[in-house]
Structures are given as structure tokens and as C-alpha cells.
Design an enzyme around this catalytic site. Structure first.
Site, short mmCIF file in Angstrom:
data_model
loop_
_atom_site.label_atom_id
_atom_site.label_comp_id
_atom_site.label_asym_id
_atom_site.label_seq_id
_atom_site.Cartn_x
_atom_site.Cartn_y
_atom_site.Cartn_z
N ASP A 18 9.21 2.81 0.25
CA ASP A 18 8.15 3.52 0.95
C ASP A 18 8.22 3.08 2.41
O ASP A 18 7.75 2.01 2.78
CB ASP A 18 6.79 3.18 0.32
CG ASP A 18 5.64 3.91 1.01
OD1 ASP A 18 5.90 4.61 2.03
OD2 ASP A 18 4.50 3.79 0.56
N TYR A 31 0.85 -1.19 0.00
CA TYR A 31 0.00 0.00 0.00
C TYR A 31 0.88 1.24 0.00
O TYR A 31 1.87 1.30 0.75
CB TYR A 31 -0.89 0.01 1.25
CG TYR A 31 -1.77 1.24 1.36
CD1 TYR A 31 -2.83 1.46 0.48
CD2 TYR A 31 -1.53 2.20 2.36
CE1 TYR A 31 -3.63 2.59 0.59
CE2 TYR A 31 -2.34 3.34 2.47
CZ TYR A 31 -3.39 3.52 1.59
OH TYR A 31 -4.18 4.64 1.70
N LYS A 37 3.80 9.13 9.05
CA LYS A 37 3.43 8.56 10.36
C LYS A 37 4.35 9.06 11.49
O LYS A 37 4.18 10.18 11.93
CB LYS A 37 3.36 7.03 10.25
CG LYS A 37 2.30 6.62 9.21
CD LYS A 37 1.81 5.21 9.29
CE LYS A 37 0.56 5.04 8.42
NZ LYS A 37 0.72 4.31 7.18
C1 LIG Z 1 0.16 4.86 5.78
C2 LIG Z 1 0.96 4.60 4.55
C3 LIG Z 1 0.89 5.46 3.44
C4 LIG Z 1 -0.08 6.61 3.35
O1 LIG Z 1 0.16 7.60 4.30
P1 LIG Z 1 -1.03 8.63 4.66
O2 LIG Z 1 -0.40 9.57 5.64
O3 LIG Z 1 -2.12 7.80 5.23
O4 LIG Z 1 -1.42 9.28 3.39
C5 LIG Z 1 1.73 5.22 2.37
N1 LIG Z 1 2.60 4.19 2.39
C6 LIG Z 1 2.69 3.35 3.43
C7 LIG Z 1 3.69 2.25 3.41
C8 LIG Z 1 1.86 3.53 4.55
O5 LIG Z 1 1.95 2.67 5.57
#
Ligand SMILES: *Cc1c(COP(=O)(O)O)cnc(C)c1O
Length: 422
Positions: free
Chosen positions: A236, A141, A264
Site C-alpha cells: 500500500d 493504515y 494522494k
Molecule cells: C491515506 C492512506 C490511505 C487512504 O487513502 P484515502 O484517499 O484517504 O482513502 C490508504 N493507505 C495509506 C497507506 C494511506 O496513507
């Protein structure tokens, strides 16, 4: 008003009653709990019921709720004002702190969410390489960017289709999907699309579709194929950054990506995201280079100071070993509790963990791709929720979400034990 009354009110004015879909408790018998406050490892709902929280805002709260250092930084920040749209030293100090502690990044740009960081990273990779296609792994994701809401199509390796309405087929064509833990599949995809791949993006610790921990060999193989094909590697690390180690999976494995995205934890619980990499690549961003990116509230000074206060705590040598110890104790308690059940109840559940992330799933084997996840995990999860919520134990309300431990969970281990066996 109780939780259900509040949710019914919400349903009238907000689509599905929520501002982010997983919060809706879809598929569960319970309605969403309305949380009114948090402290340490605890949250309280509007009915004054207390829960031990393992959702922790889906990851940012690695120090627990209402952490005194972060809270003090936020109060001090707000005292001076909260947005300037101009240069300020708060984002400078956070950028310097990150770069001083993470050896492989030279420059950073702050944005407001993980999604925004990924969106910019993809554009940067395309602008830097002059190529257009992105390879993404099935089950990873990367936020709700159009080009990342793509799943594997049927047919040839790499074919893809949108996993959301509203995404034109022509956008979906620019994303290619391959399977995790399958280097042959990735190699084939590179061969089928020679000289067209701008970047491969991966969650180096896939943790948004269960916890699908990959081997170092696999991640090394991904990097090698990127190098051979002159494509960039994007890690990511929105979830794994500052979570598995200060420098995330890159630090943990020694595999250095070309671009890394954070989110985060980096905001200490305030909205934030970041793109980082070498100065050579980052200079392609505006105003130096031709890749445009901007943000009215980017590098918001309150978020920057919350983030800096949080990262200062994390930079202590003992922080991660200690957090891992706490997590191991949490996992052990759940494991013992599951083991006490008869077959067909919770005894087929296992708990798989990596540093302070854990995933409760009815499979004893650790899983490495989404094709290995048992077909119906929703029904048993609903049963689990029906058992745990009344005991005051709050998991992320979806079986594909991982659990998060924080340093504050150290203080609730005895209470967790009592609650589980109550
Ligand atoms: C949470 C998450 C996102 C998205 O971040 P948001 O602040 O919710 O837009 C993208 N990549 C990864 C791996 C994530 O865990």
C-alpha cells in the site's frame, strides 16, 4: 467570523464538525483552523493568519499549494468539461506515463481514493488466489475499508478485533494481525492458517501511526514468506508512492510487490486512487475477469490531468534529491529548536525522517512497531501545538500523523527559522 465561530457552526450540521476525524483537533486546546487559501508552503485561515504548512493536505501536495503547473492543467481540463463516463485520453496518458516510469507495473486501474484502491486490491488478491484471509500489520493504515479497520486482539498470534463499531465479527475473522518488524510472528501466522492467506498487505513505509520505518531485511522476509505460501504481497503505497521515490518503496528497496496501491500524490491534490500490477494479475478485474470493480467518476479527467502534470515535475532526476535536502534542513531547524529547551520541556523531542516525511515524537530512538511508541504522546503534543500554532507553524493536528515537506518549502526555510525562535 473567526475559526471558533465557524467550527461551532459546523458542529451543528456536520458530525463532530468535520468530514474526516483527524481534522477535528481532538485532544487539543485549539479548535480547527478554517483554511481559506494556500500558496506554496503557506496556508491562510479565515482570520487571515498565515501558517507554514507541514500537513500539506496529508500528503498529496508534494509540490506545495497552488502549484502553477498543476493549476494550469486543472484549468485546461475544466475548460473542456469535467466528466464523461466514457473512454478519454487523459487517463490513458497518465497510465502510460506511470508504466513508462515504473518498471514493475504493466497495468493500472484508476479509482477515486486510497481506500477504494485498497478495497479493490484486496478483492483482486482474493479473486486471483481463490483464498480468503488477509494478513495486516498492527499499526498500518489502509483506509476505512471494513476489513482493514482491525487491530490486534489479545491472545494468539494473528487474532484480531474490529477497531471501529459497525464491523461484524465475521468480517474481522477474515483479517489476521501481526506485528511490524517481527518475521517470526508473520511466519507463525502463515503456519496457523495454512493455505488460507490470499495476501499480506503492508505500508512498506508505515507512516500513518507515526513513522515506523522498517528494514529492507524485514520487507524482503515478508516477500519471501508470501512466495513460499503462494500468497500475494500488496504494497500500500498510497503515502509512499511518488514520495520516497517516483516508484515508491518498491523502487527504493528493489522489492517488487504483486499488487500496489497508490493515491494522494498521484492526483496532484485532486481525489484519486490507483491499483497497479502485472497484466497477469490485473486481467482478473472486470470486464476481462471475474473480479468486479467500477466507478461512475473513476479516472475523472480533471484529476487525471492534475496528476499527470504533477508526475511530470516529479520525473525530473533532481526532484527527489532536492526535496530530501529541503526536508533535512527543515528537520535540522526543528532539532536545534528542541535542543534549546530545558529538560522536561521540548528537549526530549526528536524528529525522525525518511525522504520528505518526518515525525516529531518524544523518543530519541527510531521506532519500528507501535508497541514502542511512548504511552502518552498527546499531552506533550498539545503543549507543542500551543507553542507552534501561535508562531504560524501548522503541523498535522495529531501526534500520530507525520509531517510532509514539499518542494515549496525551499522558499520558507528562513521564515521557519525566524518563526521558531520568535
Ligand atoms: C491515506 C492512506 C490511505 C487512504 O487513502 P484515502 O484517499 O484517504 O482513502 C490508504 N493507505 C495509506 C497507506 C494511506 O496513507
Amino acid at each position: 467570523m473567526n475559526n471558533t465561530e465557524l467550527f461551532n457552526r459546523s458542529l451543528k450540521v456536520v458530525p463532530g464538525g468535520v468530514h474526516s476525524p483527524v481534522r477535528s483537533f481532538k485532544g487539543l486546546d485549539y479548535t480547527p483552523r478554517f483554511i481559506k487559501k494556500g500558496d506554496g508552503a503557506y496556508i491562510w485561515d479565515e482570520e487571515d493568519k498565515r501558517y507554514i504548512d507541514f500537513c500539506m493536505s496529508f500528503g498529496p501536495l508534494i509540490l506545495g499549494h497552488n502549484n502553477p503547473q498543476v493549476k494550469e492543467a486543472i484549468i485546461q481540463a475544466v475548460y473542456n468539461g469535467w466528466s464523461y463516463g466514457a473512454c478519454e485520453r487523459y487517463s490513458l496518458e497518465l497510465a502510460e506515463f506511470m508504466i513508462n516510469h515504473i518498471s514493475f507495473i504493466e497495468q493500472v486501474r484508476f479509482v477515486n481514493s486510497g481506500t477504494e484502491a485498497v478495497m479493490t486490491a484486496l478483492r483482486l488478491a482474493r479473486g486471483y488466489t481463490g483464498k480468503s484471509k488477509i494478513i495486516k500489520f498492527n499499526g498500518c493504515y489502509h483506509g476505512h475499508v471494513d476489513s482493514m479497520l482491525i487491530k490486534a486482539g489479545s491472545g494468539l498470534a494473528g487474532t484480531a478485533e474490529a477497531s471501529s463499531l459497525g464491523i461484524p465479527a465475521s468480517y474481522a475473522e477474515e483479517t489476521l494481525i501481526v506485528e511490524l518488524n517481527d518475521l517470526e510472528n508473520l511466519k507463525q501466522c502463515f503456519e496457523d492458517h495454512k493455505n488460507q492467506i490470499a495476501a499480506v498487505i503492508i505500508e512498506p513505509l508505515p507512516a500513518n501511526n507515526g513513522l515506523l520505518t522498517q528494514s529492507d531485511e524485514f520487507l524482503k522476509g515478508v516477500q519471501k514468506l508470501c512466495k513460499e505460501n503462494y500468497s500475494l504481497l500488496i504494497f500500500d503505497e498510497v503515502i509512499s508512492g511518488f514520495r520516497v521515490a517516483f516508484g515508491g518503496m518498491a523502487e527504493e528497496t528493489g522489492i517488487i510487490p504483486d499488487i500496489v496501491t497508490y493515491g494522494k500524490i498521484i492526483g496532484g491534490g485532486m481525489p484519486v486512487g490507483a491499483i497497479a500490477g502485472s497484466a497477469e494479475i490485473m486481467k482478473t478485474l472486470a470486464p476481462l475477469g471475474g473480479v468486479y470493480q467500477a466507478g461512475t467518476l473513476s479516472a475523472n479527467p480533471v484529476a487525471m490531468q492534475a496528476g499527470l502534470a504533477c508526475l511530470k515535475v516529479l520525473s525530473d532526476q533532481q526532484f527527489y534529491p532536492n526535496l530530501e535536502k529541503i526536508t533535512a534542513q527543515v528537520c535540522d531547524l526543528f532539532f536545534q529548536w528542541f535542543s534549546g529547551y530545558k529538560e522536561g520541556e521540548f528537549s526530549d523531542y526528536a524528529i525522525h525522517s525518511k525522504s520528505s516525511l518526518f515525525w516529531i515524537v518524544p523518543s530519541k530512538e527510531p521506532l519500528k512497531s507501535i508497541n514502542e511508541i511512548p504511552a502518552d504522546i498527546m499531552t506533550p503534543f498539545n503543549k507543542l501545538e500551543n507553542t507552534l500554532l501561535p508562531k504560524g507553524i501548522y503541523l498535522s493536528p495529531n501526534p500520530y500523523e507525520v509531517g510532509f515537506a514539499s518542494s515549496a518549502h525551499e522558499n520558507v526555510l528562513d521564515h521557519l527559522k525566524e518563526s521558531l525562535w520568535s
